[in-house]
Scaffold this active site. Sequence first.
Site, short mmCIF file in Angstrom:
data_model
loop_
_atom_site.label_atom_id
_atom_site.label_comp_id
_atom_site.label_asym_id
_atom_site.label_seq_id
_atom_site.Cartn_x
_atom_site.Cartn_y
_atom_site.Cartn_z
N ARG A 160 -16.91 2.08 0.21
CA ARG A 160 -15.62 2.55 -0.32
C ARG A 160 -15.86 3.75 -1.11
O ARG A 160 -15.46 3.88 -2.08
CB ARG A 160 -14.85 1.57 -1.03
CG ARG A 160 -14.39 0.30 -0.08
CD ARG A 160 -13.52 -0.65 -0.54
NE ARG A 160 -12.24 0.03 -0.34
CZ ARG A 160 -11.08 -0.72 -0.49
NH1 ARG A 160 -11.24 -1.65 -1.16
NH2 ARG A 160 -9.70 -0.26 -0.41
N ARG A 205 -2.99 -10.49 -5.25
CA ARG A 205 -2.96 -8.99 -5.31
C ARG A 205 -1.69 -8.43 -4.16
O ARG A 205 -1.25 -7.40 -4.37
CB ARG A 205 -4.33 -8.48 -4.87
CG ARG A 205 -5.36 -8.93 -5.74
CD ARG A 205 -6.56 -8.29 -5.34
NE ARG A 205 -6.67 -6.90 -5.82
CZ ARG A 205 -7.74 -6.17 -6.01
NH1 ARG A 205 -8.73 -6.82 -6.19
NH2 ARG A 205 -7.72 -4.99 -6.32
N ASN A 246 0.73 -1.12 -0.18
CA ASN A 246 -0.07 0.02 0.08
C ASN A 246 0.87 1.03 -0.07
O ASN A 246 0.35 2.38 -0.40
CB ASN A 246 -0.82 -0.10 1.19
CG ASN A 246 -2.21 -1.15 0.82
OD1 ASN A 246 -2.27 -1.32 -0.26
ND2 ASN A 246 -2.84 -1.45 2.09
#
Length: 432
Positions: free
Chosen positions: A122, A397, A23
Amino acid sequence: MEQYIIKGGKALAGEVTIGGAKNAALGILAASIMTDETVVIENLPDVRDINVLLQAIEEIGAKVERVDRHTAKISGGQISLVSIEYDFIRKIRASYYLIGALLGKYKTAEVALPGGCNIGSRPIDQHIKGFEALGADVKIQHGMIQANAKKLVGSHIYLDMASVGATINIMLAATLAEGQTIIENSAKEPHVVDVANFLNSMGANIKGAGTDVIRIKGVSKLHGSTYSIIPDQIEAGTFMFAAAATKGDVTVKNVIPKHLEAITAKLVEMGAEVEEFDDSVRVVATKRLGHTQVKTLPYPGYPTDMQPQITAVLAMSEGTSIVTESIFENRFKYVDELVKMGASIKVEGNTAIIDGVKELTGAIVSAPDLRAGAALVIAGLAAEGFTVVEQIEYIERGYENFEGKMRELGASMEKVDAEDEKAIRKFKLKVG
Ligand code: EPZ
């Protein structure tokens, strides 16, 4: 379709080395195109989300050279397109960082609305609010976010919640705005700090990252840099829980122990031993763990990205535990899969009530998202018998060579093609 096949019941032991933070890397890669000079990014994790973003950056005209598996050289001097509408970019959440980066550099950006893990609704209203405060006109049309500005001017922005994405995105755009921007109630996660440090290494003037007020003095341009990404806090935490779940003894190397404090505290509360060194932690569990209560919170609280992993371990721990998810509203979808393995968990709203069972049993389960997938692997490693985890593309991922790293710790775990019955039989024969 590939899947993991796991024979559970082996205590993990040995050392595992953690890669760069996914991230943080996503924000840093987007930031790297904000200069015309060359940037070298080291310690990049080789995972799908990163590779997709690198592809997107290349598609809009940046030069991307993969120097080795974990290093990329990027030159954003020849970007010709500020519109990104590839199907693949919709699949990753962090495509939205390209809006902040392109808007900051070119004052115009058009990017497909982000996808990513389905863990809640989100929204991105806080990102948009930030861009608008800097003077941009933002529209959503035909599934694209379009942001345009004559010029960007620093502003005072109050975030309604400490959003990681909005903090990074606003920071990107504000870096090349005129004058000072102040972001109040900013996210304090380690990856926010890492993106700020990277931008500063390119000549930005950002102060306060890691606190809840970030001050950015706009600069007119950024220059090249060589930067190494921090270790992935969540990959590290996942291995720490896998060690504890299997009553193992694992040293997790290349970490920043400070970033792991909330995770360490919970493991210790549950009865594991955690020893901290300069850049590693050792997790030892010799007995069945105990119950606890945990609520996910923004950093430095217990991370939502470690919520499924702790639930999987509590499912086999003694007593009744309560896990409350306060960041995303739909992050308990994997509980049904754990129930297939014999767990006793009831979800009420944003709370899971877990009655620890003595043992989980292997089953065929499916990963509903990235971290939930990792949690199912942990459950499989500790369970009796064989577990098959399907939909591992979610896990890939964010975890590099997950099965290989687990195997190095002694796990019986293989990635096989679901159609390849021979490989599945061979694995079962090998591990008994
Ligand atoms: C980041 O997502 C991470 N993703 C997530 O990691 C992580 O779970 C999350 O931060 C929380 O730590 C990336 O960094 C790419 P937020 P992000 O904005 O930025 C609400 C993983 O598994 N919100 O901090 O999307 C939002 O709905 C992934 O690696 C708004 O309402 O998270 C949520 O409830 C999954 N409006 C809360 O804020 C907005 O404009 C926090 O979200 C923005 C967010």
